[in-house]
Motif scaffolding. Structure first.
Motif, PDB file in Angstrom:
ATOM      1  N   ASP A 178       0.827  -1.210   0.000  1.00  0.00           N
ATOM      2  CA  ASP A 178       0.000   0.000   0.000  1.00  0.00           C
ATOM      3  C   ASP A 178       0.864   1.265   0.000  1.00  0.00           C
ATOM      4  O   ASP A 178       0.654   2.196   0.785  1.00  0.00           O
ATOM      5  N   GLN A 179       1.851   1.293  -0.886  1.00  0.00           N
ATOM      6  CA  GLN A 179       2.704   2.464  -0.967  1.00  0.00           C
ATOM      7  C   GLN A 179       1.939   3.672  -1.502  1.00  0.00           C
ATOM      8  O   GLN A 179       2.097   4.789  -1.013  1.00  0.00           O
ATOM      9  N   PHE A 180       1.115   3.458  -2.511  1.00  0.00           N
ATOM     10  CA  PHE A 180       0.228   4.493  -3.034  1.00  0.00           C
ATOM     11  C   PHE A 180      -0.839   3.797  -3.856  1.00  0.00           C
ATOM     12  O   PHE A 180      -0.763   2.591  -4.126  1.00  0.00           O
ATOM     13  N   ALA A 181      -1.858   4.551  -4.236  1.00  0.00           N
ATOM     14  CA  ALA A 181      -2.974   3.988  -4.985  1.00  0.00           C
ATOM     15  C   ALA A 181      -3.471   5.020  -5.971  1.00  0.00           C
ATOM     16  O   ALA A 181      -3.015   6.176  -5.994  1.00  0.00           O
ATOM     17  N   VAL A 182      -4.425   4.612  -6.806  1.00  0.00           N
ATOM     18  CA  VAL A 182      -5.030   5.528  -7.766  1.00  0.00           C
ATOM     19  C   VAL A 182      -5.714   6.666  -7.003  1.00  0.00           C
ATOM     20  O   VAL A 182      -6.468   6.435  -6.060  1.00  0.00           O
ATOM     21  N   GLY A 183      -5.427   7.906  -7.410  1.00  0.00           N
ATOM     22  CA  GLY A 183      -5.994   9.073  -6.745  1.00  0.00           C
ATOM     23  C   GLY A 183      -5.047   9.747  -5.778  1.00  0.00           C
ATOM     24  O   GLY A 183      -5.325  10.856  -5.321  1.00  0.00           O
ATOM     25  N   ASP A 184      -3.926   9.097  -5.427  1.00  0.00           N
ATOM     26  CA  ASP A 184      -2.936   9.724  -4.556  1.00  0.00           C
ATOM     27  C   ASP A 184      -2.081  10.705  -5.351  1.00  0.00           C
ATOM     28  O   ASP A 184      -1.929  10.589  -6.572  1.00  0.00           O
ATOM     29  N   VAL A 185      -1.512  11.660  -4.629  1.00  0.00           N
ATOM     30  CA  VAL A 185      -0.521  12.571  -5.203  1.00  0.00           C
ATOM     31  C   VAL A 185       0.838  12.149  -4.664  1.00  0.00           C
ATOM     32  O   VAL A 185       1.042  12.129  -3.447  1.00  0.00           O
ATOM     33  N   ILE A 186       1.742  11.778  -5.559  1.00  0.00           N
ATOM     34  CA  ILE A 186       3.037  11.247  -5.152  1.00  0.00           C
ATOM     35  C   ILE A 186       4.145  12.000  -5.868  1.00  0.00           C
ATOM     36  O   ILE A 186       3.911  12.704  -6.859  1.00  0.00           O
ATOM     37  N   GLN A 187       5.337  11.804  -5.355  1.00  0.00           N
ATOM     38  CA  GLN A 187       6.539  12.347  -5.986  1.00  0.00           C
ATOM     39  C   GLN A 187       7.547  11.216  -6.117  1.00  0.00           C
ATOM     40  O   GLN A 187       7.922  10.587  -5.135  1.00  0.00           O
ATOM     41  N   VAL A 188       7.956  10.956  -7.351  1.00  0.00           N
ATOM     42  CA  VAL A 188       8.938   9.920  -7.652  1.00  0.00           C
ATOM     43  C   VAL A 188      10.107  10.598  -8.343  1.00  0.00           C
ATOM     44  O   VAL A 188      10.010  10.998  -9.504  1.00  0.00           O
ATOM     45  N   GLY A 189      11.208  10.721  -7.630  1.00  0.00           N
ATOM     46  CA  GLY A 189      12.354  11.417  -8.198  1.00  0.00           C
ATOM     47  C   GLY A 189      12.020  12.879  -8.463  1.00  0.00           C
ATOM     48  O   GLY A 189      11.588  13.613  -7.568  1.00  0.00           O
ATOM     49  N   ASP A 190      12.200  13.299  -9.702  1.00  0.00           N
ATOM     50  CA  ASP A 190      11.901  14.675 -10.083  1.00  0.00           C
ATOM     51  C   ASP A 190      10.469  14.845 -10.582  1.00  0.00           C
ATOM     52  O   ASP A 190      10.077  15.963 -10.929  1.00  0.00           O
ATOM     53  N   GLU A 191       9.706  13.762 -10.663  1.00  0.00           N
ATOM     54  CA  GLU A 191       8.346  13.827 -11.186  1.00  0.00           C
ATOM     55  C   GLU A 191       7.337  13.729 -10.047  1.00  0.00           C
ATOM     56  O   GLU A 191       7.548  13.006  -9.066  1.00  0.00           O
ATOM     57  N   SER A 192       6.264  14.495 -10.175  1.00  0.00           N
ATOM     58  CA  SER A 192       5.189  14.444  -9.194  1.00  0.00           C
ATOM     59  C   SER A 192       3.863  14.649  -9.911  1.00  0.00           C
ATOM     60  O   SER A 192       3.804  15.255 -10.988  1.00  0.00           O
ATOM     61  N   GLY A 193       2.797  14.127  -9.332  1.00  0.00           N
ATOM     62  CA  GLY A 193       1.486  14.294  -9.944  1.00  0.00           C
ATOM     63  C   GLY A 193       0.461  13.353  -9.335  1.00  0.00           C
ATOM     64  O   GLY A 193       0.745  12.600  -8.385  1.00  0.00           O
ATOM     65  N   LEU A 194      -0.724  13.404  -9.894  1.00  0.00           N
ATOM     66  CA  LEU A 194      -1.846  12.567  -9.463  1.00  0.00           C
ATOM     67  C   LEU A 194      -1.751  11.202 -10.138  1.00  0.00           C
ATOM     68  O   LEU A 194      -1.568  11.112 -11.348  1.00  0.00           O
ATOM     69  N   VAL A 195      -1.878  10.133  -9.348  1.00  0.00           N
ATOM     70  CA  VAL A 195      -1.832   8.777  -9.888  1.00  0.00           C
ATOM     71  C   VAL A 195      -3.157   8.501 -10.596  1.00  0.00           C
ATOM     72  O   VAL A 195      -4.200   8.386  -9.951  1.00  0.00           O
ATOM     73  N   GLU A 196      -3.108   8.403 -11.924  1.00  0.00           N
ATOM     74  CA  GLU A 196      -4.313   8.105 -12.702  1.00  0.00           C
ATOM     75  C   GLU A 196      -4.438   6.621 -13.017  1.00  0.00           C
ATOM     76  O   GLU A 196      -5.539   6.078 -13.065  1.00  0.00           O
ATOM     77  N   THR A 197      -3.314   5.961 -13.260  1.00  0.00           N
ATOM     78  CA  THR A 197      -3.321   4.537 -13.613  1.00  0.00           C
ATOM     79  C   THR A 197      -2.223   3.837 -12.835  1.00  0.00           C
ATOM     80  O   THR A 197      -1.090   4.334 -12.769  1.00  0.00           O
ATOM     81  N   LEU A 198      -2.587   2.702 -12.252  1.00  0.00           N
ATOM     82  CA  LEU A 198      -1.617   1.874 -11.538  1.00  0.00           C
ATOM     83  C   LEU A 198      -1.912   0.424 -11.868  1.00  0.00           C
ATOM     84  O   LEU A 198      -2.975  -0.098 -11.534  1.00  0.00           O
ATOM     85  N   ASN A 199      -1.000  -0.220 -12.563  1.00  0.00           N
ATOM     86  CA  ASN A 199      -1.118  -1.649 -12.822  1.00  0.00           C
ATOM     87  C   ASN A 199       0.192  -2.317 -12.453  1.00  0.00           C
ATOM     88  O   ASN A 199       1.091  -1.684 -11.884  1.00  0.00           O
ATOM     89  N   LEU A 200       0.303  -3.596 -12.766  1.00  0.00           N
ATOM     90  CA  LEU A 200       1.491  -4.327 -12.342  1.00  0.00           C
ATOM     91  C   LEU A 200       2.743  -3.923 -13.097  1.00  0.00           C
ATOM     92  O   LEU A 200       3.851  -4.243 -12.651  1.00  0.00           O
ATOM     93  N   ARG A 201       2.613  -3.210 -14.199  1.00  0.00           N
ATOM     94  CA  ARG A 201       3.791  -2.861 -14.987  1.00  0.00           C
ATOM     95  C   ARG A 201       4.189  -1.395 -14.855  1.00  0.00           C
ATOM     96  O   ARG A 201       5.360  -1.085 -14.653  1.00  0.00           O
ATOM     97  N   VAL A 202       3.243  -0.463 -14.978  1.00  0.00           N
ATOM     98  CA  VAL A 202       3.589   0.953 -14.996  1.00  0.00           C
ATOM     99  C   VAL A 202       2.679   1.727 -14.054  1.00  0.00           C
ATOM    100  O   VAL A 202       1.609   1.266 -13.659  1.00  0.00           O
ATOM    101  N   THR A 203       3.142   2.923 -13.718  1.00  0.00           N
ATOM    102  CA  THR A 203       2.355   3.908 -12.971  1.00  0.00           C
ATOM    103  C   THR A 203       2.305   5.179 -13.798  1.00  0.00           C
ATOM    104  O   THR A 203       3.344   5.659 -14.275  1.00  0.00           O
ATOM    105  N   GLN A 204       1.109   5.733 -13.986  1.00  0.00           N
ATOM    106  CA  GLN A 204       0.934   6.942 -14.786  1.00  0.00           C
ATOM    107  C   GLN A 204       0.487   8.092 -13.895  1.00  0.00           C
ATOM    108  O   GLN A 204      -0.464   7.957 -13.119  1.00  0.00           O
ATOM    109  N   LEU A 205       1.209   9.230 -14.020  1.00  0.00           N
ATOM    110  CA  LEU A 205       0.929  10.431 -13.235  1.00  0.00           C
ATOM    111  C   LEU A 205       0.459  11.551 -14.161  1.00  0.00           C
ATOM    112  O   LEU A 205       0.906  11.656 -15.300  1.00  0.00           O
ATOM    113  N   ARG A 206      -0.414  12.385 -13.635  1.00  0.00           N
ATOM    114  CA  ARG A 206      -0.847  13.604 -14.338  1.00  0.00           C
ATOM    115  C   ARG A 206      -0.376  14.793 -13.504  1.00  0.00           C
ATOM    116  O   ARG A 206      -0.837  15.012 -12.394  1.00  0.00           O
TER     117      ARG A 206
END
Length: 597
Positions: free
Chosen positions: A441-469
């Motif tokens: 439960d590190q993060f889920a769809v709808g969370d706002v996260i920061q990964v390295g230099d990128e940050s945004g709203l988690v729109e898609t989370l599957n077993l392969r990729v995470t997509q931020l807006r």
């Protein structure tokens, strides 16, 4: 024109289902009954093993003689055991060849019956001092030899040669009488008429089922349209709502670019939450419509299967495939029906468990909203996994029905999978890390996260990729294997870390009192209090430098509200400092201020 094309597509779909079901039923029949005798296709590659249609009992081998009409067993014939079918001794005849020859001779009875006026007679004759059974009719002068009764046959059945010959004569005569009766013109027309009635019933039933599926589809589309309209109304209401959180031009000058981007992300997340809530409220109804459509589809398949089997059992020309239609095709239909049902039941159980998880009474509202977003990701991954497992099992069981060695297939698949794993290590890392993200439960769809230099709203989370807006509307795709450290800005609660430097000439106690007053006033207002789970904390002087005294205040907020609360608090502090003549810190020497220089 559009309606015509849609009706044409639906018609083609139903016709395709009928043809597939017909092929499923007829594909396992023995097509070449009227060809020359040949060894069965089920012979083993090992010449020392008997074919699957042959039973070996020591020095005897037994095979069944099949009816030319519906392939049911008439009687068993016996021959000496052939231990090596690659080297058949001279004069020996494998029992499966003997049984097939008798069946092919009985097949010729079908053609003779259609040309005779009286029912052919099965009589007993003698050939080479042994009894044989032959067929006599009024059209040919030479009888048709059917079967030779041997001492091995009598010994196996435990009867005398004469008793066994008379028994087989009665069996064959009954079969000839049945063939003559079924191929009589009147009976043939009657059965063809019954088959035609069944076909008409199938078409009418298909039309009714098509109408029901079309009605369900319309209702489902109407429900989805209402769902989209409700979402659009919610977004429009959010757009026209008094934006206490939206900064004016004066406030925009007080915040930096990072907070402006975070505010844009917060607006996107709010709209996204509204969409998710609408989807959860109508999901159950859509699942009911989907289940009813699935049930109608299987009803259609079952109806066509039963109809085709009924036609095969009535039309004499097609009865040879009747027993075949009740074997493997029926087993396949039952297997895949229960596989499909198990998938749907599993998905329904997952939905119920996630619903109970979301509605847990001991979770706070903020955590419940977050779990609702995470549940969609976890449920989707579990549904995909269960579907893959059940379909794989269904394929393996289907191959087992055809006597395909599934163990060899699994071993080969393991070797291929190992080879693929070496060539796709990054993909495997993505999948493993994606599973860990969901489990921990590190993060889920709808969370706002920061990964390295990128940050945004988690729109898609599957077993392969995470997509931020991000705040600029850019969609950022990050492979899960590259997510080493992640900052979750909206987990359970957030905080405003407010700090400001004031000049040394200000009274520190007065500054702290003003900050206390502003914080208490903000917390006392209902509009802002609902966004702050606890009163703000004025920590005091956090640092002293040559530019002034650093005052720090912590304000705990609900997730995603730290930016709006922070902007309002900064505005009020700015106005309060102006009223109380408190100066902001600037470059100066601390020793000069202490000595009054």
């Amino acid at each position: 024109m559009f309606s015509f094309i849609r009706y044409l597509r639906l018609t083609i779909r139903f016709v395709s289902i009928a043809l597939v079901t017909l092929a499923l039923v007829l594909n396992w029949g023995t097509i070449a009954h009227s060809q020359l005798p040949s060894l069965p296709t089920g012979t083993s590659n090992d010449p020392h093993k008997s074919p699957s249609s042959v039973t070996r009992l020591g020095v005897y081998e037994i095979a069944s003689v099949k009816s030319p009409l519906d392939n049911h067993s008439l009687f068993d014939v016996v021959s000496p055991t052939v231990f090596n079918r690659d080297k058949i001794p001279d004069g020996a005849l494998p029992v499966e060849v003997r049984a097939e020859e008798i069946t092919q001779r009985l097949m010729r009875v079908l053609y003779r019956v259609s040309k005779t006026k009286q029912t052919p007679i099965v009589s007993i004759a003698t050939l080479n001092k042994g009894p044989i059974l032959e067929l006599n009719d009024d059209r040919t002068s030479r009888p048709l030899k059917l079967v030779t009764v041997t001492e091995l046959d009598a010994d196996y059945h435990g009867k005398t040669l004469e008793e066994l010959t008379q028994e087989w004569q009665k069996i064959l005569q009954a079969e000839v009488d049945r063939i003559d009766r079924l191929f009589a013109p009147k009976m043939l027309l009657q059965r063809l008429g019954q088959a035609l009635q069944i076909c008409i019933g199938l078409l009418l039933g298909s039309g009714v089922l098509w109408f029901l599926r079309r009605t369900l589809t319309r209702k489902k589309i109407a429900l989805q349209d209402r769902h989209q309209a409700a979402i659009a109304a919610a977004e429009a209401a959010a757009a026209t709502h008094p934006k206490t959180e939206t900064s004016t031009d004066a406030r925009a000058m007080e915040i930096d670019e990072e907070e402006a981007e975070a505010e844009a992300i917060a607006d996107v997340r709010s709209r996204f939450l509204a969409v998710v809530r609408q989807q959860f409220s109508l999901k159950r109804q859509l699942e009911i419509y989907s289940f009813l459509k699935w049930l109608l589809l299987w009803t259609l398949i079952l109806m066509w299967y039963i109809g085709i089997v009924a036609i095969l059992s009535r039309v004499p020309f097609l009865m040879r495939w009747y027993t075949e239609a009740l074997a493997v095709p029926l087993a396949l239909l039952i297997l895949w029906f229960f596989i499909s049902l198990a998938i749907r039941i599993s998905q329904s159980v997952i939905d119920r468990l996630t619903h109970a998880w979301i509605k847990h009474p001991y979770f706070p509202l903020s955590e419940t909203q977050r779990i609702a977003l995470r549940a969609a990701t976890v449920a989707g991954a579990l549904k995909g996994l269960i579907t893959f497992v059940f379909i794989t099992l269904g394929i393996l069981w289907s191959l087992g029905l055809f006597d395909v060695p599934t163990g060899s297939i699994l071993a080969g698949s393991a070797v291929i999978g190992l080879a693929i794993s070496f060539g796709s290590q990054s993909l495997i890392k993505d999948l493993v890390n994606g599973c860990l993200i969901l489990i921990e439960d590190q993060f889920a769809v709808g969370d706002v996260i920061q990964v390295g230099d990128e940050s945004g709203l988690v729109e898609t989370l599957n077993l392969r990729v995470t997509q931020l807006r991000n705040g600029e509307g850019k969609l950022i795709t990050i492979p899960n294997s590259s997510i080493i450290a992640v900052k979750n800005l909206t987990r359970l609660w957030s905080r405003v870390d407010f700090s400001i430097e004031v000049a040394y000439k200000n009274d520190p106690k007065q500054v702290l009192a003003v900050l206390h007053q502003v914080a208490e006033q903000l917390y006392s207002e209902p509009e802002w209090r609902e966004r702050m789970p606890s009163p703000p904390e004025v920590l005091g002087i956090d640092q002293m430098s040559q530019t002034g005294m650093l005052m720090r205040v912590w304000i705990q907020t609900t997730p995603m509200q730290q930016w709006s609360v922070g902007r309002e608090f900064r505005l009020r502090v700015r106005l309060a400092f102006e009223v109380n003549n408190i100066q902001i810190g600037g470059p100066q020497l601390l020793t000069d201020y202490i000595h009054g220089e």
